[in-house]
Design an enzyme around this catalytic site. Structure first.
Site, PDB file in Angstrom:
ATOM      1  N   ARG A  37       0.825  -1.211   0.000  1.00  0.00           N
ATOM      2  CA  ARG A  37       0.000   0.000   0.000  1.00  0.00           C
ATOM      3  C   ARG A  37       0.860   1.262   0.000  1.00  0.00           C
ATOM      4  O   ARG A  37       2.016   1.234   0.411  1.00  0.00           O
ATOM      5  CB  ARG A  37      -0.956   0.056   1.196  1.00  0.00           C
ATOM      6  CG  ARG A  37      -0.308   0.240   2.559  1.00  0.00           C
ATOM      7  CD  ARG A  37      -0.262   1.686   3.044  1.00  0.00           C
ATOM      8  NE  ARG A  37       0.523   1.857   4.245  1.00  0.00           N
ATOM      9  CZ  ARG A  37       1.825   2.099   4.245  1.00  0.00           C
ATOM     10  NH1 ARG A  37       2.502   2.176   3.120  1.00  0.00           N
ATOM     11  NH2 ARG A  37       2.489   2.256   5.384  1.00  0.00           N
ATOM     12  N   HIS A  44       0.563   9.329  10.007  1.00  0.00           N
ATOM     13  CA  HIS A  44       0.619   9.237  11.470  1.00  0.00           C
ATOM     14  C   HIS A  44      -0.688   9.746  12.085  1.00  0.00           C
ATOM     15  O   HIS A  44      -0.698  10.383  13.128  1.00  0.00           O
ATOM     16  CB  HIS A  44       1.843   9.986  12.029  1.00  0.00           C
ATOM     17  CG  HIS A  44       3.114   9.230  11.772  1.00  0.00           C
ATOM     18  ND1 HIS A  44       3.570   8.238  12.614  1.00  0.00           N
ATOM     19  CD2 HIS A  44       3.997   9.286  10.752  1.00  0.00           C
ATOM     20  CE1 HIS A  44       4.697   7.739  12.119  1.00  0.00           C
ATOM     21  NE2 HIS A  44       4.967   8.346  10.987  1.00  0.00           N
ATOM     22  N   GLY A 131      11.220  -3.366   3.424  1.00  0.00           N
ATOM     23  CA  GLY A 131      11.700  -2.186   4.151  1.00  0.00           C
ATOM     24  C   GLY A 131      11.439  -0.894   3.408  1.00  0.00           C
ATOM     25  O   GLY A 131      11.940   0.159   3.787  1.00  0.00           O
ATOM     26  N   GLY A 133       8.711   0.698   3.226  1.00  0.00           N
ATOM     27  CA  GLY A 133       7.606   1.464   3.800  1.00  0.00           C
ATOM     28  C   GLY A 133       6.314   1.269   3.038  1.00  0.00           C
ATOM     29  O   GLY A 133       5.416   2.109   3.075  1.00  0.00           O
ATOM     30  N   SER A 136       4.965  -4.348   3.361  1.00  0.00           N
ATOM     31  CA  SER A 136       5.163  -5.762   3.025  1.00  0.00           C
ATOM     32  C   SER A 136       4.709  -6.631   4.201  1.00  0.00           C
ATOM     33  O   SER A 136       4.209  -7.741   3.995  1.00  0.00           O
ATOM     34  CB  SER A 136       6.621  -6.043   2.659  1.00  0.00           C
ATOM     35  OG  SER A 136       7.475  -5.555   3.653  1.00  0.00           O
ATOM     36  N   ASP A 181      -2.589   0.219   7.540  1.00  0.00           N
ATOM     37  CA  ASP A 181      -1.943  -0.681   6.580  1.00  0.00           C
ATOM     38  C   ASP A 181      -2.787  -1.929   6.343  1.00  0.00           C
ATOM     39  O   ASP A 181      -2.976  -2.371   5.207  1.00  0.00           O
ATOM     40  CB  ASP A 181      -0.557  -1.107   7.081  1.00  0.00           C
ATOM     41  CG  ASP A 181       0.350   0.084   7.316  1.00  0.00           C
ATOM     42  OD1 ASP A 181      -0.005   1.189   6.878  1.00  0.00           O
ATOM     43  OD2 ASP A 181       1.402  -0.104   7.943  1.00  0.00           O
TER      44      ASP A 181
HETATM   45  C1  GLA Z   1       3.065   2.708   9.671  1.00  0.00           C
HETATM   46  C2  GLA Z   1       1.980   2.099  10.551  1.00  0.00           C
HETATM   47  C3  GLA Z   1       0.610   2.691  10.231  1.00  0.00           C
HETATM   48  C4  GLA Z   1       0.654   4.220  10.223  1.00  0.00           C
HETATM   49  C5  GLA Z   1       1.828   4.730   9.394  1.00  0.00           C
HETATM   50  C6  GLA Z   1       1.998   6.220   9.481  1.00  0.00           C
HETATM   51  O1  GLA Z   1       2.868   2.337   8.344  1.00  0.00           O
HETATM   52  O2  GLA Z   1       1.940   0.710  10.383  1.00  0.00           O
HETATM   53  O3  GLA Z   1      -0.340   2.221  11.138  1.00  0.00           O
HETATM   54  O4  GLA Z   1       0.674   4.726  11.526  1.00  0.00           O
HETATM   55  O5  GLA Z   1       3.053   4.130   9.787  1.00  0.00           O
HETATM   56  O6  GLA Z   1       0.917   6.874   8.902  1.00  0.00           O
END
Ligand code: GLA
Length: 391
Positions: A37, A44, A131, A133, A136, A181
Site C-alpha cells: 500500500r 501518522h 523495508g 515502507g 510488506s 496498513d
Molecule cells: C506505519 C503504521 C501505520 C501508520 C503509518 C503512518 O505504516 O503501520 O499504522 O501509523 O506508519 O501513517
C-alpha cells in the site's frame, strides 16, 4: 520498454504455481494475493483517530497453496528461498527479527478471535520492496488470513480480518501500529482510494479514475524498522497530549480547540500536536479537492504534508527530503511526499502518466549521484485488496 511497470500479478501467479509444483511435488489448489500500500495523505493519523487515505498498489505478494490436513503451516518463499514451518497446535512464541512472526501472529490471533485455523502448504513470492515502507508486513499478514479463509471456507468480515492482522503486528512484530496498513491491503478496491475513519474503522471509497494520472512510488532504499522505538515515541507523545485534554485521541479535537489548546501543551510536544491537527485538516481538504478534480491544489497539500512530517513530526530523512525537493518542481508532478511510517522507505508523487518515465529517469540519475545507489521507481494505480481463487 517501460522501466516503471511493476511485475504483474499474472507473472507472480505463474511464478508461485511453478515454484509450488517444484517444491511440494503436487499441483496447488488455490491462488491468493495481497497488495502493498501507499498512503496518499493522513500520515501518522490512524492511531490518532483521524481520517487517512491509502490505496493498495500493483506490487504485492502472491501465493499458490493447498490444505494439507494437519496442524502444520509450511510456507516456501520462492523469492528469498526460505522455508517457514509452524505447528499451530503448539505455543507459537515470537522470535526477534524473524519473518515467521507475521505468520505465527496471524495464526495465533485468528485462534484468539475464535476463528478455525487449518494447515496448508504454500509457495509465496513478493514484489513489494522489503523495508520500503510499502507494508510488506501487512501484505504477508493479510495473505495468511486470506489463505486461511480459503482452506477453512470461512470468510471473515474485512474489518475484523484487518484487526486480527493488526494484533499480529502488535503482539508478534512489536510494532504498535494503527489500522491503516491492514485495512488498506484488505479493504481497497481498484480505481479508488480508501478513506478510513480510524475512530471507528469505517471506510469509504473515493474514486481515482483520471486516466492521465498515476502514483509514482520512489523507494529511497533507506530501510527502517518501526519496531525500534521512534514510532512508539511519537505515538506516546500524541497520547500524552490527548490525555491532558481528556480525549481518547487527538482526532476528537476540532481545529478551533487545537488553536486554543496549543499554548497549554509543553513546548517539546507542540510540534507533534501541530502536525497531527494540521494533517487531519489537510486530509479532509484533500478529499474534497480530489472529488472536484482540483489536482493542483491537492498536490500542494501533499507538499505541505511532507513539510509537516519533516519539520514537526520529524519522521523524514535526507534521502526522502531530497527526492521530494527534486520532484516537486518538475513538469508533470502535482505533489510529492514521504509515505508510511518514515525514517526511510518511500515517497509518492501524483504525476501525469505521460511524464512518468522522464521523471523516473531524472530521479534515478540525481539520486544515484548524490547517494551512490539507485532508488526503486515504479508507477501504480490503486488496486484491489487481498483475495483468493480456487484453481
Ligand atoms: C506505519 C503504521 C501505520 C501508520 C503509518 C503512518 O505504516 O503501520 O499504522 O501509523 O506508519 O501513517
Amino acid at each position: 520498454m517501460s522501466t516503471i511497470q511493476p511485475e504483474s500479478l499474472a507473472d507472480v501467479y505463474a511464478n508461485v504455481k511453478t515454484a509450488y509444483a517444484e517444491y511440494f511435488k503436487a499441483e496447488p489448489q488455490f491462488l491468493a494475493s495481497a497488495p502493498g500500500r501507499v498512503n496518499i495523505i493522513g500520515e501518522h493519523i490512524d492511531y490518532n483517530g483521524g481520517m487517512v487515505l491509502p490505496a493498495a498498489i500493483e506490487c504485492g505478494m502472491g501465493a499458490a497453496f493447498s490444505p494439507n490436513g494437519n496442524s502444520l503451516v509450511r510456507i516456501w518463499d520462492a523469492r528469498y528461498q526460505s522455508l517457514a514451518e509452524i505447528d499451530f497446535s503448539k505455543p507459537m512464541a515470537p522470535e526477534k527479527g524473524s519473518w515467521e512472526n507475521y505468520i505465527k501472529g496471524v495464526l495465533a490471533e485468528l485462534k484468539v478471535a475464535g476463528v478455525a485455523v487449518k494447515g496448508f502448504d504454500a509457495c509465496i513470492y513478493s514484489t513489494i520492496p522489503m523495508g520500503g515502507g510499502l507494508s510488506s508486513s501487512a501484505a504477508l499478514e493479510a495473505l495468511i488470513a486470506t489463505i486461511n479463509e480459503a482452506v477453512t471456507g470461512r470468510t471473515l468480515d474485512p474489518v475484523d480480518k484487518s484487526v486480527i492482522c493488526q494484533r499480529a503486528e502488535h503482539n508478534y512484530a512489536g510494532v504498535p501500529c494503527g489500522i491503516m496498513d491492514q485495512m488498506a491491503v484488505i479493504c481497497s478496491k481498484a480505481d479508488h482510494l480508501l478513506l478510513i475513519n480510524c475512530k471507528d474503522n469505517s471506510s469509504e471509497l473515493v474514486p481515482f479514475t483520471n486516466p492521465n494520472l498515476g502514483i509514482l512510488v520512489i523507494d529511497s532504499k533507506v530501510h527502517h524498522s518501526l519496531a525500534d522505538g521512534a514510532y512508539k515515541q511519537r505515538r506516546d507523545g500524541c497520547e500524552k497530549i490527548a490525555s491532558m485534554f481528556n480525549v481518547d485521541t487527538l482526532g476528537d479535537l476540532t481545529m478551533d480547540q487545537y488553536e486554543a489548546l496549543l499554548p497549554k501543551v509543553p513546548v517539546e510536544l507542540q510540534p507533534l500536536f501541530r502536525h497531527v491537527m494540521t494533517e487531519i485538516d489537510r486530509t479532509a481538504r484533500a478529499v474534497e479537492l480530489l472529488r472536484k478534480g482540483n489536482y493542483v491544489a491537492f498536490g500542494k497539500l501533499l507538499e505541505q504534508s511532507h513539510e509537516s512530517l519533516r519539520r514537526d513530526y520529524k519522521v523524514s530523512c535526507d534521502e526522502l527530503d531530497f527526492i521530494v525537493d527534486t520532484l516537486q518542481p518538475l513538469d508533470g508532478v502535482y505533489g510529492c511526499r514521504m509515505t508510511g511510517g518514515g525514517f526511510g522507505g518511500s515517497t509518492i508523487a501524483l504525476v501525469e502518466k505521460s511524464k512518468a518515465e522522464s521523471i523516473a529517469a531524472i530521479i534515478r540519475k540525481v539520486y544515484s549521484e548524490k547517494f551512490g545507489q539507485e532508488p526503486g521507481v515504479f508507477l501504480t494505480s490503486p488496486m484491489n485488496g487481498a483475495s483468493y481463487q480456487a484453481l
